[in-house]
Design a protein around this motif. Structure first.
Motif: not given
Length: 173
Positions: A40-47, A77-80, A99-104, A159-164
């Motif tokens: 599950a991904l929160p809707l607030s982070h979805m583009a 950046h596309v991740y599987d 997803l929204r955020g940096t990096p996209p 947010d934790k997905l992008a960090a690592g």
């Protein structure tokens, strides 16, 4: 007299204030399936969610990073997701969840199933469950019990997905 007593008792019972059920804290998420598991991904982070299109390959040592794709002037950046959480990579079908955020970041999933309200499970309920990635921050079940056949859903914090998982280069300057 007996009939009057029954009607009076019934009227008193119906006149009592009804107990309103306590509100249940839930979060609205997009539920996706990949490698046989639900995430599950929160809707607030979805583009946006789009059908999978093959991304342009990039030189990287990260096996989960399958390339980059441009959408509306933004390079994602596309991740599987299956590889990201420790599973085997899947075929080139499914959906891209942007997803929204940096990096996209965009995640390739087998299927973006639906939006659902989820209730986060307590630590006591999930003491036997383990996560394969630091972005999986907990577990949940749908608020509507009939959804997903009572399966447990892994919650992903983008947010934790992008960090690592910033792309890493292999060789070159």
């Amino acid at each position: 007299g007996r009939r009057h007593a029954l009607l009076t008792a019934r009227a008193r019972r119906l006149a009592r204030p009804r107990k309103t059920p306590d509100p249940v804290a839930s979060i609205s998420c997009l539920v996706c399936e990949t490698a046989g598991e639900l995430y599950a991904l929160p809707l607030s982070h979805m583009a946006r969610v789009v059908p999978f299109t093959r991304p342009a390959p990039v030189p990287t040592s990260n096996s989960a990073l399958i390339g980059v794709v441009s959408r509306m002037g933004i390079f994602y950046h596309v991740y599987d997701l299956a590889r990201l959480v420790g599973g085997a990579g899947a075929d080139a079908r499914g959906h891209l969840v942007m997803l929204r955020g940096t990096p996209p970041i965009a995640l390739r999933v087998d299927q973006a199933i639906r939006v659902a309200d989820l209730v986060v499970l307590s630590e006591a309920d999930t003491s036997q469950m383990r996560t394969n990635h630091l972005a999986v921050t907990g577990f949940a079940r749908p608020l509507q019990h009939e959804l997903f056949n009572e399966r447990t859903i892994s919650l992903i914090d983008p947010d934790k997905l992008a960090a690592g998982n910033a792309p890493s280069r292999v060789g070159g300057n």
